[in-house]
Design a protein around this motif. Structure first.
Motif, short mmCIF file in Angstrom:
data_model
loop_
_atom_site.label_atom_id
_atom_site.label_comp_id
_atom_site.label_asym_id
_atom_site.label_seq_id
_atom_site.Cartn_x
_atom_site.Cartn_y
_atom_site.Cartn_z
N ILE A 68 0.84 -1.21 0.00
CA ILE A 68 0.00 0.00 0.00
C ILE A 68 0.87 1.25 0.00
CG2 ILE A 68 -1.66 1.36 1.34
CD1 ILE A 68 -2.86 -1.28 2.33
N ILE A 69 1.88 1.25 0.84
CA ILE A 69 2.76 2.42 0.94
C ILE A 69 3.56 2.61 -0.35
CG2 ILE A 69 4.75 3.41 2.14
CD1 ILE A 69 3.72 1.93 4.67
N MET A 70 4.10 1.53 -0.88
CA MET A 70 4.92 1.64 -2.09
C MET A 70 4.10 2.09 -3.30
SD MET A 70 7.76 -1.40 -2.02
CE MET A 70 6.58 -2.75 -2.00
N LEU A 71 2.87 1.59 -3.42
CA LEU A 71 2.06 1.95 -4.58
C LEU A 71 1.40 3.31 -4.41
CD1 LEU A 71 0.95 1.15 -7.33
CD2 LEU A 71 -0.95 0.00 -6.17
N ASN A 72 0.72 3.51 -3.28
CA ASN A 72 -0.05 4.74 -3.09
C ASN A 72 0.83 5.95 -2.87
OD1 ASN A 72 -2.00 2.74 -3.06
ND2 ASN A 72 -3.04 3.48 -1.23
N VAL A 73 1.92 5.77 -2.14
CA VAL A 73 2.77 6.91 -1.75
C VAL A 73 4.01 7.01 -2.63
CG1 VAL A 73 4.17 7.88 0.11
CG2 VAL A 73 1.95 6.85 0.63
N ARG A 74 4.86 5.96 -2.58
CA ARG A 74 6.16 6.08 -3.24
C ARG A 74 6.05 6.22 -4.75
NH1 ARG A 74 10.72 1.44 -2.89
NH2 ARG A 74 9.28 0.48 -4.37
N SER A 75 5.24 5.37 -5.39
CA SER A 75 5.19 5.42 -6.85
C SER A 75 4.61 6.75 -7.33
CB SER A 75 4.38 4.24 -7.40
OG SER A 75 3.00 4.40 -7.18
N THR A 76 3.63 7.28 -6.61
CA THR A 76 3.05 8.57 -6.99
C THR A 76 4.10 9.68 -6.94
OG1 THR A 76 0.83 7.96 -6.24
CG2 THR A 76 1.32 10.32 -6.39
N ALA A 77 4.87 9.70 -5.86
CA ALA A 77 5.90 10.74 -5.71
C ALA A 77 7.00 10.57 -6.76
CB ALA A 77 6.49 10.68 -4.30
N LEU A 78 7.43 9.34 -7.00
CA LEU A 78 8.53 9.11 -7.94
C LEU A 78 8.13 9.42 -9.38
CD1 LEU A 78 10.16 5.81 -6.58
CD2 LEU A 78 10.85 8.18 -6.18
N ILE A 79 6.93 8.96 -9.79
CA ILE A 79 6.48 9.24 -11.16
C ILE A 79 6.34 10.74 -11.38
CG2 ILE A 79 4.52 9.04 -12.75
CD1 ILE A 79 4.04 6.24 -11.62
N THR A 80 5.74 11.41 -10.40
CA THR A 80 5.55 12.86 -10.52
C THR A 80 6.89 13.56 -10.65
OG1 THR A 80 3.53 12.70 -9.19
CG2 THR A 80 4.51 14.88 -9.45
N ARG A 81 7.85 13.17 -9.82
CA ARG A 81 9.18 13.79 -9.87
C ARG A 81 9.85 13.55 -11.23
NH1 ARG A 81 13.18 15.23 -11.30
NH2 ARG A 81 15.16 15.65 -10.22
N GLN A 82 9.69 12.35 -11.77
CA GLN A 82 10.31 12.06 -13.08
C GLN A 82 9.68 12.87 -14.20
OE1 GLN A 82 10.67 7.41 -12.78
NE2 GLN A 82 11.83 8.08 -14.55
N LEU A 83 8.38 13.09 -14.12
CA LEU A 83 7.69 13.75 -15.22
C LEU A 83 7.79 15.27 -15.20
CD1 LEU A 83 6.44 10.92 -15.81
CD2 LEU A 83 4.40 12.16 -16.52
N ILE A 84 8.00 15.87 -14.02
CA ILE A 84 7.95 17.33 -13.94
C ILE A 84 8.94 18.01 -14.89
CG2 ILE A 84 8.47 19.29 -12.43
CD1 ILE A 84 6.94 17.84 -10.22
N PRO A 85 10.23 17.64 -14.93
CA PRO A 85 11.12 18.33 -15.88
C PRO A 85 10.66 18.19 -17.32
CG PRO A 85 12.38 17.05 -14.27
CD PRO A 85 10.95 16.66 -14.09
#
Length: 262
Positions: free
Chosen positions: A105-122
């Motif tokens: 739950i933590i890895m999917l709901n929290v970590r993946s959301t933060a990581l994908i967003t960080r990768q896409l912003i630039p």
């Protein structure tokens, strides 16, 4: 050609986001777990709506795989709309919930959301206008016993999104966070909602309505989106209740779901 990237796209609300985006003429990148009939959905959308649809199947909880596959996507497709929809929950006492389930739950709901967003912003900053839609939940507004980790993860999504909205103000990236109420996404969820009777159905909306409203309001720049009049009224009334009373009230109702959980 610009693309909308949707996670958790093979079923439930994610699938409906894909349908509604295709109906609006958007080209789409679908991200989902293997074995979810994502290829069939992509083919259906291309035939019916004459848009380009690509799909990638991998596990978002694998951080190394996530980084590699998102990089692959961004090298091929210019994404200007990100819909972070993937997530899991469930109802059980904390002692009956495995460590693996809590971690997932933590890895999917929290970590993946933060990581994908960080990768896409630039990447998204290169476009004149881009959009990020993060899917939280009405559960984010209060702690809930017998769910514990899930509402905490959705509260993270809420705080993360609102902070990001402020940080990216003036950059051309608009950030929105959506708080859906109950959704009949699968048999387990449906049994739990139905078990609550009228109370469980009060904020229930058809999935296409939720998706349409969320997309429309995100593109209009709304930072906070609560689909459904009853959900907005419920949120307003719950804010008036003392925190302890609200916690006990919601938790008592949620406890009834345990026998219907998978």
């Amino acid at each position: 050609m610009k693309y909308t990237l949707i996670t958790g796209a093979s079923s439930g609300l994610g699938r409906e986001f894909a349908i509604q985006c295709a109906r609006m003429g958007m080209h789409i990148v679908l991200v989902a777990l293997p074995g979810g009939n994502t290829a069939s959905l992509a083919e259906q959308l291309m035939l019916e709506y004459n848009v380009d649809v690509r799909f990638f199947e991998f596990d978002l909880t694998d951080a190394d795989e996530l980084e590699k596959r998102i990089d692959d996507i961004l090298r091929q497709y210019p994404v200007n709309f990100l819909i972070n929809n993937a997530g899991i929950g469930g109802t059980a006492s904390i002692t009956d919930t495995s460590l693996e389930r809590i971690d997932k739950i933590i890895m999917l709901n929290v970590r993946s959301t933060a990581l994908i967003t960080r990768q896409l912003i630039p990447h998204m900053l290169r476009h004149e206008r881009s959009y990020i839609m993060n899917i939280s939940s009405m559960a984010a507004f209060t702690p809930i016993a017998y769910k514990t980790v899930y509402p905490a993860s959705k509260a993270f999504i809420s705080v993360f999104s609102l902070g990001l909205k402020e940080e990216l103000a003036g950059t051309g990236i608009s950030v929105s966070v959506v708080y859906p109420g109950p959704i009949l996404t699968n048999s387990g969820t449906s049994r739990r909602i139905i078990s609550q009777g009228l109370k469980g159905k009060m904020g229930l909306l058809p999935t296409p309505d939720i998706a349409r409203k969320a997309i429309r309001m995100t593109l209009a720049g709304y930072p906070v989106i609560i689909p459904g009049l009853m959900n907005r009224i419920s949120h307003f009334l719950m804010q008036l209740l003392p925190a302890g009373f609200k916690l006990r009230l919601v938790s008592r109702e949620v406890k009834k779901e345990i026998s219907y959980s998978i």
